[in-house]
Write a protein that holds these residues in place. Structure first.
Motif, short mmCIF file in Angstrom:
data_model
loop_
_atom_site.label_atom_id
_atom_site.label_comp_id
_atom_site.label_asym_id
_atom_site.label_seq_id
_atom_site.Cartn_x
_atom_site.Cartn_y
_atom_site.Cartn_z
N GLU A 3 0.83 -1.20 0.00
CA GLU A 3 0.00 0.00 0.00
C GLU A 3 0.87 1.25 0.00
OE1 GLU A 3 -0.64 -2.63 2.04
OE2 GLU A 3 -2.39 -3.33 0.93
N ASN A 6 2.26 1.72 -3.46
CA ASN A 6 1.23 2.28 -4.34
C ASN A 6 1.08 3.78 -4.12
OD1 ASN A 6 0.39 0.07 -5.86
ND2 ASN A 6 -0.92 -0.67 -4.23
N MET A 7 1.10 4.21 -2.87
CA MET A 7 0.99 5.64 -2.58
C MET A 7 2.21 6.39 -3.09
SD MET A 7 -0.87 5.66 1.18
CE MET A 7 0.22 6.92 1.72
N SER A 10 1.98 6.60 -6.68
CA SER A 10 0.66 7.18 -7.00
C SER A 10 -0.08 6.38 -8.07
CB SER A 10 0.78 8.65 -7.37
OG SER A 10 1.57 8.85 -8.51
N THR A 11 -0.15 5.08 -7.85
CA THR A 11 -0.92 4.21 -8.73
C THR A 11 -2.27 3.95 -8.07
OG1 THR A 11 0.02 2.25 -7.71
CG2 THR A 11 1.11 3.06 -9.68
N GLU A 12 -3.30 4.01 -8.87
CA GLU A 12 -4.63 3.85 -8.30
C GLU A 12 -5.45 2.74 -8.95
OE1 GLU A 12 -6.62 7.58 -8.12
OE2 GLU A 12 -4.90 8.58 -7.22
N ASN A 13 -4.98 2.19 -10.07
CA ASN A 13 -5.80 1.16 -10.70
C ASN A 13 -5.52 -0.22 -10.10
OD1 ASN A 13 -3.53 0.11 -11.97
ND2 ASN A 13 -3.86 1.24 -13.86
N HIS A 17 -1.95 -2.16 -8.62
CA HIS A 17 -1.98 -2.54 -7.19
C HIS A 17 -1.71 -4.04 -7.04
CE1 HIS A 17 -3.01 -2.45 -2.99
NE2 HIS A 17 -3.85 -3.44 -3.18
#
Length: 176
Positions: A3, A6-7, A10-13, A17
């Motif tokens: 997590e 990912n932050m 800055s990946t959100e899909n 993830h």
């Protein structure tokens, strides 16, 4: 950890993830488990190349892997006990599946003794794998590492970390 990565990226899909989670679980953590004992061995003054370490001491992971796979087979087999009654009358399982869905077939509950016995057997198997792995390391260090105990002890972290992770997971799984 995934997590935070990912932050940071800055990946959100969902795809990225999942990729980061998979890379962490199947690449980063195993590398740490394999290289932590080697790194400490080298810091203690051990003289063994990374290639030789991986080739020689990779066999120390095998008893723990075998024990973990045996535990998995034990869990899968015993969790299917309620289905055994119908397996012989309907080997393909289509009619049994329909009966279970329609509630015309009642599955027998799992025996009360199953959970504590399987937990104990699982821990015995994992501890056995750790013990065999420690014996393998002892024999390998005598044969391939001519340095003193003050350097070679770090190689015993292989069964400690790897096997210990499985034992802790079994205990946590049963407690929660």
């Amino acid at each position: 950890m995934p997590e935070n990565t990912n932050m940071l990226l800055s990946t959100e899909n969902t795809w990225s993830h999942g990729l980061i989670k998979s890379l962490t679980l199947f690449i980063v953590l195993p590398i740490l488990v394999w290289l932590l004992p080697y790194g400490l061995f080298r810091l203690a003054g051990g003289k063994l190349s990374i290639a030789k370490y991986l080739c020689i001491f990779g066999t120390a992971f095998i008893p723990i892997m075998a024990a973990a796979h045996t535990v998995k087979a034990l869990l899968k087999t015993t969790s299917r006990i309620p289905y055994w009654e119908n397996a012989f009358t309907d080997p393909i399982g289509i009619e049994s599946a329909r009966g279970i869905i329609n509630k015309s077939i009642q599955l027998a509950p799992l025996p009360v003794w199953r959970d504590p016995v399987i937990t104990a057997l699982s821990l015995v198997l994992i501890c056995g794998g750790i013990a065999v792995s420690a014996v393998v390391i002892r024999k390998l260090t005598v044969t391939h590492v001519s340095q003193s105990w003050s350097r070679a002890w770090t190689l015993y972290l292989i069964p400690g970390i790897y096997g210990g992770a499985f034992a802790v997971m079994i205990i946590i799984w049963r407690l929660f």
